[in-house]
Motif scaffolding. Structure first.
Motif, PDB file in Angstrom:
ATOM      1  N   ILE A  43       0.844  -1.202   0.000  1.00 33.62           N
ATOM      2  CA  ILE A  43       0.000   0.000   0.000  1.00 33.62           C
ATOM      3  C   ILE A  43       0.877   1.249   0.000  1.00 33.62           C
ATOM      4  N   ASP A  44       1.923   1.231   0.806  1.00 33.73           N
ATOM      5  CA  ASP A  44       2.831   2.371   0.900  1.00 33.73           C
ATOM      6  C   ASP A  44       3.403   2.732  -0.470  1.00 33.73           C
ATOM      7  N   GLY A  45       3.647   1.727  -1.301  1.00 30.20           N
ATOM      8  CA  GLY A  45       4.217   1.970  -2.626  1.00 30.20           C
ATOM      9  C   GLY A  45       3.279   2.689  -3.577  1.00 30.20           C
ATOM     10  N   MET A  46       1.988   2.746  -3.236  1.00 40.46           N
ATOM     11  CA  MET A  46       1.014   3.412  -4.111  1.00 40.46           C
ATOM     12  C   MET A  46       0.709   4.843  -3.681  1.00 40.46           C
ATOM     13  N   ILE A  47       1.287   5.307  -2.552  1.00 36.73           N
ATOM     14  CA  ILE A  47       0.924   6.598  -1.972  1.00 36.73           C
ATOM     15  C   ILE A  47       1.535   7.745  -2.772  1.00 36.73           C
ATOM     16  N   ASP A  48       0.764   8.792  -2.955  1.00 31.07           N
ATOM     17  CA  ASP A  48       1.217  10.038  -3.571  1.00 31.07           C
ATOM     18  C   ASP A  48       1.890  10.872  -2.481  1.00 31.07           C
ATOM     19  N   ARG A  49       3.220  10.988  -2.540  1.00 35.02           N
ATOM     20  CA  ARG A  49       3.977  11.660  -1.482  1.00 35.02           C
ATOM     21  C   ARG A  49       3.812  13.178  -1.507  1.00 35.02           C
ATOM     22  N   ASP A  50       3.322  13.712  -2.609  1.00 30.08           N
ATOM     23  CA  ASP A  50       3.163  15.163  -2.724  1.00 30.08           C
ATOM     24  C   ASP A  50       1.738  15.621  -2.439  1.00 30.08           C
ATOM     25  N   LEU A  51       0.757  14.859  -2.936  1.00 29.81           N
ATOM     26  CA  LEU A  51      -0.629  15.296  -2.861  1.00 29.81           C
ATOM     27  C   LEU A  51      -1.484  14.450  -1.929  1.00 29.81           C
ATOM     28  N   GLY A  52      -0.923  13.369  -1.387  1.00 25.39           N
ATOM     29  CA  GLY A  52      -1.685  12.503  -0.505  1.00 25.39           C
ATOM     30  C   GLY A  52      -2.578  11.549  -1.274  1.00 25.39           C
ATOM     31  N   GLY A  53      -3.178  10.590  -0.558  1.00 28.27           N
ATOM     32  CA  GLY A  53      -4.004   9.579  -1.204  1.00 28.27           C
ATOM     33  C   GLY A  53      -3.167   8.682  -2.089  1.00 28.27           C
ATOM     34  N   LEU A  54      -3.817   7.963  -2.986  1.00 32.55           N
ATOM     35  CA  LEU A  54      -3.099   7.126  -3.937  1.00 32.55           C
ATOM     36  C   LEU A  54      -2.747   7.950  -5.170  1.00 32.55           C
ATOM     37  N   ARG A  55      -1.668   7.565  -5.825  1.00 31.74           N
ATOM     38  CA  ARG A  55      -1.206   8.332  -6.986  1.00 31.74           C
ATOM     39  C   ARG A  55      -2.250   8.362  -8.099  1.00 31.74           C
ATOM     40  N   GLY A  56      -2.297   9.504  -8.810  1.00 31.14           N
ATOM     41  CA  GLY A  56      -3.150   9.616  -9.977  1.00 31.14           C
ATOM     42  C   GLY A  56      -4.516  10.182  -9.656  1.00 31.14           C
ATOM     43  N   ALA A  57      -5.381  10.122 -10.660  1.00 29.67           N
ATOM     44  CA  ALA A  57      -6.751  10.629 -10.546  1.00 29.67           C
ATOM     45  C   ALA A  57      -7.690   9.622 -11.210  1.00 29.67           C
ATOM     46  N   PRO A  58      -8.945   9.544 -10.758  1.00 33.04           N
ATOM     47  CA  PRO A  58      -9.542  10.326  -9.671  1.00 33.04           C
ATOM     48  C   PRO A  58      -8.978   9.917  -8.312  1.00 33.04           C
ATOM     49  N   LYS A  59      -9.239  10.752  -7.314  1.00 34.85           N
ATOM     50  CA  LYS A  59      -8.721  10.503  -5.971  1.00 34.85           C
ATOM     51  C   LYS A  59      -9.873  10.243  -5.005  1.00 34.85           C
TER      52      LYS A  59
END
Length: 672
Positions: free
Chosen positions: A192-208
């Motif tokens: 799960i940690d590998g999918m995290i968006d370190r800049d914007l939070g949540g999971l990487r990409g959109a939709p969020k």
């Protein structure tokens, strides 16, 4: 048999189905009678699944289902069945898994074509009436499916048999149990940690999406192993979403998801479950950081809940629509002129803390949000901003409101009851605990022959309940026991688990099915292992068993929870996604925490420390000094002495020495 050549949704309890009762389509609700009609006519089924707050469901309805020409084609070629996914998540999960197995992206509305015996053979989501967006027109689709059914029926049936077998293996099968240890949990959490968006939070990409089960996995990892990066990922995600347009800065509460990666442009529907999970996450975050942002957002969200979501019984409604007056977000968005008209000279102060944005592709009015620097400033200047928000809220109340889906779903209410009880304890809000008790009484009191309904709307109730309903209500009962000390809640939790065993347990007693054993209208009896927007039914069941066994000291129940967790983890290894709920529940089973507090309740010293340090792994039991009966067992069958204040913190069957000093208890409970 054939049903009347007319729309049959008018008498349904679901507001979503009622929304479609005036369509010229001959809709049937999902029922044995509708399935029998398809078999009698040897006609394929067109299954349409959606929910009341779904924007694209409304679009497809307006374009196609309200159109006489499209309806005529549907009525001539298919038996048309409409399903509210919130009423029938079991049906929804089966056919959504089928769509996913075909390599298609899931979503709602779900449009599936089934053989007359209910086996899926092709489908999609939203189809426009005329070909566009790179998608064929809906009438084109209908005629192509009909042609395949008439000319290649044997091949279609073979395809449906294979797809059904695949879905059954994925959602209902048995696999060898897994080993539950810290290494297994660390491996799963690191994924799960590998999918995290370190800049914007949540999971990487959109939709969020808020993805609360994933956030809980990271939070539990920090509590268990001290992985600070996992804590920080959760805090960043919360701060970013609470600053974005996905959060309602005027009225409180979170929308379902944002269409972009920055949390700015939401689909504006508000769901009960999202806000229940937001309250829980913010409660943990506030305890860990003392950041007033999280406390204020809890207060705003609960205020919205009690103002707009409570139904007459005291339970909570399912959702608020995204659309009003045919336009998405119209109720929630503002022009600069509208804000200036409402606030006058004070509008400049508001704009200093809340900018308006209209990003590329957004066709509505601008969206209120906050920047990274404005968010803490607005917390510091809260007293100045509260009157402005109240004026804007009063102005907004004059608008035409979005529709509310007023049905009370048992599992979603269970999540919110637990969240209210926990936040009420932490923040000293007895009124929130009372609201949680009222909702619990409404749901529990709606039962029949000791069985819960899954859904109720006024006097209309949908039986039987799902396994997620009993699990969510059992967890709610444990949270209310912690908040009130009333043993009746522990008794109710035990009763809910007894109903689970009676109606949902599998034959080898290693797990539970989502649907009850007397449910006669499901093509596949699935287990409920997969998370959706809420933790899976299986995850909630394990959590309820672990928490109740900690509360009661029942080692047999804990052994049962461990067995269910091992087998659930074994099945989770074969699932491509949606296993965070099982991972989190297994973490609780691996290291259950129990805190027994003896305190002088008129002037407690230890209880306030406990309340302001919530921990999702822990069950708290408060005993008054001098109590002689109904005492909780410590491990080894030992009763706590009640002559003076003290706290016993136990992990599994091992307890620390008694703690009598409040500062020492604070150190023990607070993760640095």
């Amino acid at each position: 048999m054939t049903l009347p050549a007319q729309n049959l949704l008018a008498e349904e309890a679901s507001p979503y189905l009622q929304q479609h009762s005036g369509n010229p389509v001959y809709w049937r609700p999902w029922s044995p009678a509708a399935l029998a009609e398809a078999k009698a006519l040897e006609r394929p089924i067109l299954l349409s699944v959606g929910y009341a707050a779904c924007h694209w469901c409304h679009v497809m309805a307006h374009e196609s289902f309200e159109n006489d020409d499209v309806a005529a084609v549907m009525n001539r070629l298919f038996v048309n069945i409409k399903v509210d996914r919130e009423e029938r998540p079991d049906i929804d999960q089966i056919y959504m898994a089928a769509l996913s197995s075909m390599g298609e992206q899931g979503g709602w509305p779900l449009t599936m074509f089934l053989t007359p015996d209910g086996k899926p053979f092709w489908g999609g989501t939203y189809f426009p009436r005329e070909a566009r967006y790179g998608r064929p027109g809906f009438v084109q689709v209908l005629e192509a499916v009909d042609k395949a059914w008439r000319e290649k029926r044997q091949g279609v049936r073979q395809s449906a048999d294979g797809l059904t077998a695949h879905v059954e293996a994925r959602l209902a099968s048995i696999h060898r149990k897994a080993v539950l240890d810290r290494d297994t949990l660390t491996k799963l959490t690191n994924g799960i940690d590998g999918m995290i968006d370190r800049d914007l939070g949540g999971l990487r990409g959109a939709p969020k999406f808020p993805n609360a089960p994933f956030m809980q996995s990271l939070w539990l990892s920090w509590l268990r192993d001290g992985t600070a990066s996992h804590r920080d990922a959760v805090l960043l995600s919360l701060e970013k979403m609470l600053a974005g347009g996905i959060y309602d800065h005027i009225g409180g509460g979170l929308s379902r998801y944002s269409t972009d990666a920055e949390w700015l442009v939401p689909h504006f529907e508000k769901m009960l479950y999202d806000n229940a999970q937001l309250v829980r996450l913010c409660n943990w975050a506030y305890a860990a950081t003392d950041n007033e942002l999280f406390r204020l957002r809890i207060e705003e969200t609960v205020t919205w809940l009690l103002r707009e979501m409570r139904v007459e019984s005291g339970a909570f409604a399912a959702s608020l629509d995204a659309d009003s007056q045919g336009e998405e977000g119209l109720f929630y968005t503002w022009t600069r002129d509208e804000i200036e008209a409402a606030l006058g000279d004070e509008s400049s102060l508001f704009f200093n803390h809340f900018p308006l944005s209209s990003p590329h592709g957004w066709e509505g009015k601008p969206i209120i949000h906050q920047t990274e620097t404005q968010q803490p400033q607005s917390v510091a200047h809260r007293e100045q901003l509260v009157p402005l928000r109240e004026k804007l809220l009063a102005a907004r109340e004059q608008r035409i409101r979005p529709g509310r889906d007023g049905k009370a779903l048992t599992d979603w209410n269970g999540l919110m009851i637990a969240a209210l009880a926990e936040a009420g304890r932490s923040l000293g809000r007895a009124d929130w605990i009372e609201a949680a008790e009222a909702a619990f009484a409404a749901i529990a009191g709606a039962g029949r022959d000791s069985r819960l309904p899954h859904s109720m709307l006024g006097a209309k109730k949908l039986f039987p309940a799902l396994s997620s309903d009993y699990a969510a209500m059992a967890n709610a009962a444990v949270s209310l026991f912690e908040a009130t000390g009333r043993s009746s809640y522990a008794h109710r939790a035990s009763q809910f688990l007894e109903q689970l065993d009676l109606w949902h347990q599998d034959s080898d007693k290693t797990g539970y099915y989502l649907t009850a054993s007397d449910s006669t209208d499901v093509p596949i009896r699935i287990r409920g292992d997969v998370d959706e927007a809420i933790p899976s039914a299986t995850g909630q069941i394990i959590e309820a068993m672990v928490r109740l066994s900690s509360l009661s000291g029942d080692l047999d129940l804990w052994e049962k929870a461990w067995t269910v967790a091992e087998h659930a983890a074994g099945r989770a290894e074969h699932q491509p996604y949606g296993q965070a709920g099982i991972v989190n529940a297994c973490a609780l089973a691996l290291e259950p925490l129990k805190l027994v507090i003896v305190d002088n309740l008129p002037k407690p010293q230890l209880v306030p420390v406990t309340n302001r340090n919530p921990d999702p792994r822990r069950v708290d039991i408060v005993v008054p000094v001098g109590a002689a009966t109904n005492l909780p067992m410590l491990p080894g069958g030992v009763l706590p002495p009640t002559g003076k204040p003290g706290a016993w913190l136990c992990t599994g069957q091992v307890c620390l020495p008694v703690i009598t000093d409040a500062e020492e208890l604070e150190r023990r409970l607070r993760r640095g």
